[in-house]
Design a protein around this motif. Structure first.
Motif, PDB file in Angstrom:
ATOM      1  N   LEU A  74       0.753  -1.315   0.557  1.00 48.54           N
ATOM      2  CA  LEU A  74       0.074  -0.114   0.062  1.00 48.54           C
ATOM      3  C   LEU A  74       0.856   1.166  -0.250  1.00 48.54           C
TER       4      LEU A  74
ATOM      5  N   VAL B 273       0.975   2.534  -3.590  1.00 52.99           N
ATOM      6  CA  VAL B 273       0.159   2.725  -4.209  1.00 52.99           C
ATOM      7  C   VAL B 273      -0.403   4.594  -3.322  1.00 52.99           C
ATOM      8  N   TRP B 274       0.398   4.573  -2.320  1.00 52.96           N
ATOM      9  CA  TRP B 274       0.083   6.013  -1.621  1.00 52.96           C
ATOM     10  C   TRP B 274       1.454   7.085  -2.371  1.00 52.96           C
TER      11      TRP B 274
ATOM     12  N   LEU C  65       2.078   6.477  -5.622  1.00 58.38           N
ATOM     13  CA  LEU C  65       1.341   6.958  -6.576  1.00 58.38           C
ATOM     14  C   LEU C  65       0.265   7.991  -6.921  1.00 58.38           C
TER      15      LEU C  65
ATOM     16  N   PHE D 186      -9.291  10.482  -3.900  1.00 55.45           N
ATOM     17  CA  PHE D 186      -8.383   9.684  -5.272  1.00 55.45           C
ATOM     18  C   PHE D 186      -7.567   9.502  -4.011  1.00 55.45           C
TER      19      PHE D 186
ATOM     20  N   VAL E 191      -7.558   5.960  -1.413  1.00 54.09           N
ATOM     21  CA  VAL E 191      -5.726   4.829  -0.886  1.00 54.09           C
ATOM     22  C   VAL E 191      -6.224   4.933   0.560  1.00 54.09           C
TER      23      VAL E 191
ATOM     24  N   LEU F  24      -7.646   2.322   1.642  1.00 51.18           N
ATOM     25  CA  LEU F  24      -8.045   0.740   0.948  1.00 51.18           C
ATOM     26  C   LEU F  24      -7.871  -0.317   2.180  1.00 51.18           C
TER      27      LEU F  24
ATOM     28  N   PRO G  89      -6.527  -4.881  -2.738  1.00 46.04           N
ATOM     29  CA  PRO G  89      -6.318  -4.736  -1.787  1.00 46.04           C
ATOM     30  C   PRO G  89      -7.593  -5.051  -0.806  1.00 46.04           C
TER      31      PRO G  89
END
Lengths: 503, 153
Positions: free
Chosen positions: A412, A415-416, A418, B88, B92, B95, B147
């Motif tokens: 994750l 993803v952060w 990103l 967005f 995240v 998640l 996830p």
């Protein structure tokens, strides 16, 4: 291996049922993303890259290359029907393509664009096939100083042609070099710029930056406005999409011009298809018997830039495959893909991976035929994609971006990152910083630092090694010249005008 | 998209800061090791270049700002993009708690119904449909893990 036997091997690879299917998938996806304004091939390839990790590299590169050149075919559709280029290389096509559509010749304009793309795309592949092997042989004599000089030259070209402001392009490149430095130093195992985060010890994955800057950044930029453009109707029926014999006759020189100019510009790092289409259009206008009609809807004004735009793909793959130097964002992502699959793009690429190189070349012949067959009868259907509401498209791109990044590492934290790089991509667009130098700096940063440090190890710290060898001296001389070029007022005025006319 | 002088001054300032950070960090590592350049060699030089270029950009922008009236940024447009980014980023952040499918459905609902002002029913259908499509394509068809949140999906 000579060209003929290489090509025979290539066709045996490209015509295998599995590879034919991936070629079709790539061409189809490419056409679709080419049609969608705001979603370019670089973003699409970056988003799909993680899904190719489990694929055979040959099949994967065939599919990704299909997206690359397929997008060039599709890009003309929005230029002609909407006066909105699907990707930057189709900007010039708007000039005459949209005017033809307004005169009721949308079908003919789309047909000419598809035929020009086919002719020039095929010429580009033939030239790629003939030029790559001898160039790779020359590059085999290169050592670290030559590689460092070559990468510096490539970056300088990209910086020169990437944006209106040379300073901003250089700064974007330096930020790319900085991101490339994050992680553990390969020579000494010292961790650099990791901020105490163990997740950064392996460096920042290229996929995260590419998806963030291109896909997320592009969508954020597009979401600034709520309204969508109105599409012109596309004539139905194959007959209405075919240009007249007279129109085709008028395009004879334009097909040739686009093919040759596109390939030559494509080989130069940094120039790219936008510049190729612009130069080809300018050349066509210069030699035309009726230059005053350009911009009012002449078929040559569609054929020349569309041809150049497609032939450029073959040219752009030459330095990427033979020297390991990408010339654009898309080829940088393709290069990163090859590295991620465990391959080494460079002079030994053709020798070590003949099936991949020749399979790719042969698949491009096959792909061009597929695209012609796919494009002419299906243009009205493809145009319907433009009616897909953006409010549904944008969340899908966000979702695919998250899945793409998460699938690489299952982290994750990535993803952060990103999200952070998405914001960076948007800010760069907003403040007019070009993204191509950042991506190229990131891709080449590691190799460039390694080549420089190896060169200085060879010379025991003497910087003179970079200029005492003739090839590296010439390339570094050219690099300095390129970076000094904007200081000369006339040259800079030409550069800025060319970039501004390209939007 | 053309940027104004204010944007250049601010971005130049941020990048000067980055350049200074790079130089300070690089000076802590070996510049030259016994067998050649050390880990600080390359970053030191690009850090210096970054500072020099950022300062050049800021000076140029300040001169331009003094010479001509600044065109104002369209903050409404910027605001829309930043709201989209915040949504967005929030998805995240969620998640870990809600998993991909729920976070993504909420993000879709927000974009469709709030940002693009489509009816709530349409937004709900779009968000449920999109999340279902992701579930069918990635975990089921392609065996790609998404996830997972506290609810187990």
């Amino acid at each position: 291996m000579d060209v003929a036997s290489g090509l025979i091997q290539g066709f045996s690879v490209a015509l295998a049922p599995g590879n034919l299917m991936w070629c079709f998938v790539g061409c189809f996806l490419g056409t679709v993303v080419g049609i969608m304004p705001g979603l370019g091939p670089a973003a699409t390839i970056a988003m799909l890259l993680p899904l190719t990790f489990k694929m055979d590299p040959t099949s994967a590169i065939i599919m990704l290359a299909g997206i690359y050149y397929g997008a060039k075919y599709g890009g003309s559709t929005t230029s002609i029907l909407l006066n909105v280029p699907g990707e930057s290389a189709s900007v010039v096509t708007c000039l005459d393509g949209y005017q033809m559509a307004r005169k009721g010749r949308a079908g003919a304009a789309l047909g000419i664009a598809a035929i020009a793309s086919f002719v020039a795309g095929t010429v580009g592949v033939i030239a790629l096939m003939l030029i790559s092997p001898p160039l790779a042989k020359v590059a085999l004599s290169f050592s670290s100083p030559e590689y460092f000089a070559l990468m510096a030259l490539g970056l300088a070209m990209v910086v020169l042609l990437a944006g209106r402001s040379l300073v901003k392009a250089l700064m974007a490149m330096l930020v790319g070099l900085w991101i490339a430095s994050i992680g553990t130093d390969l020579f000494t195992a010292v961790s650099r710029f990791t901020f105490g985060q163990s997740e950064l010890l392996d460096g920042v994955d290229f996929v995260i930056v590419a998806i963030g800057v291109f896909a997320v950044g592009e969508v954020l930029g597009n979401m600034e406005q709520r309204e969508a453009a109105q599409v012109l109707p596309v004539p139905k029926g194959l007959r209405n999409l075919l240009p007249t014999l007279e129109e085709l006759k008028a395009c004879r020189f334009a097909f040739l011009n686009g093919s040759v100019v596109g390939f030559l510009i494509g080989v130069l790092p940094g120039a790219g298809s936008t510049i190729a289409s612009f130069i080809s259009y300018g050349l066509e206008k210069a030699v035309s018997k009726h230059p005053e009609k350009f911009g009012t809807g002449v078929p040559e004004g569609v054929a020349a830039p569309e041809g150049a735009n497609n032939s450029e793909t073959g040219g752009a793959l030459v330095p990427m495959l033979t020297l390991g130097i990408p010339g654009s964002s898309t080829t940088a992502i393709l290069l990163a893909a090859l590295i991620l699959w465990g391959l080494k793009p460079g002079p030994l690429m053709i020798q070590d991976n003949p099936a991949l190189f020749w399979g790719l070349v042969a698949s491009m012949y096959v792909g061009n035929v597929m695209l012609l067959v796919l494009n002419i009868p299906l243009i009205p259907l493809f145009a319907q994609i433009l009616r897909l509401p953006v409010e549904l498209l944008y969340p899908l791109i966000f979702g695919i971006s998250i899945v793409g990044v998460y699938s690489v590492s299952g982290s994750l934290f990535d993803v952060w990152m990103l999200a952070a790089f998405g914001l960076l991509g948007y800010v760069m667009r907003r403040l007019d910083y070009p993204s191509a130098p950042l991506i190229l700096g990131l891709v080449l940063g590691d190799s460039m630092e390694r080549a420089l440090r190896q060169s200085l190890m060879m010379s025991q710290g003497e910087l003179g090694i970079l200029v005492s060898r003739p090839v590296s001296a010439i390339m570094l001389g050219l690099t300095v010249l390129i970076l000094l070029l904007p200081l000369f007022r006339k040259a800079n005025a030409w550069r800025v005008r060319a970039l501004e006319e390209n939007g | 998209m053309k940027s104004g002088a204010n944007g250049d001054v601010v971005s130049g300032g941020v990048l000067t800061g980055l350049g200074v950070f790079v130089v300070i960090e690089a000076s802590r590592w070996d510049y030259l090791a016994p067998d050649g350049p050390g880990p600080g060699f390359f970053p030191l030089w690009y850090g210096i270049a970054l500072i020099a270029l950022s300062l050049a950009l800021m000076i140029g922008a300040l001169k331009r700002r003094a010479a001509a009236s600044e065109t104002r940024a369209d903050w409404r447009e910027v605001g829309r993009a930043l709201v989209a980014w915040a949504a967005f980023a929030l998805s995240v952040a969620l998640l870990k708690l809600l998993g991909f499918l729920l976070s993504f459905a909420l993000l879709t609902l927000f974009i469709v119904s709030v940002m693009y002002r489509r009816p709530l029913g349409f937004g709900l259908a779009a968000s449920v449909g999109s999340a279902a499509a992701f579930y069918l394509i990635f975990p089921l068809a392609l065996n790609v893990a998404l996830p997972v949140g506290v609810f187990g999906f």
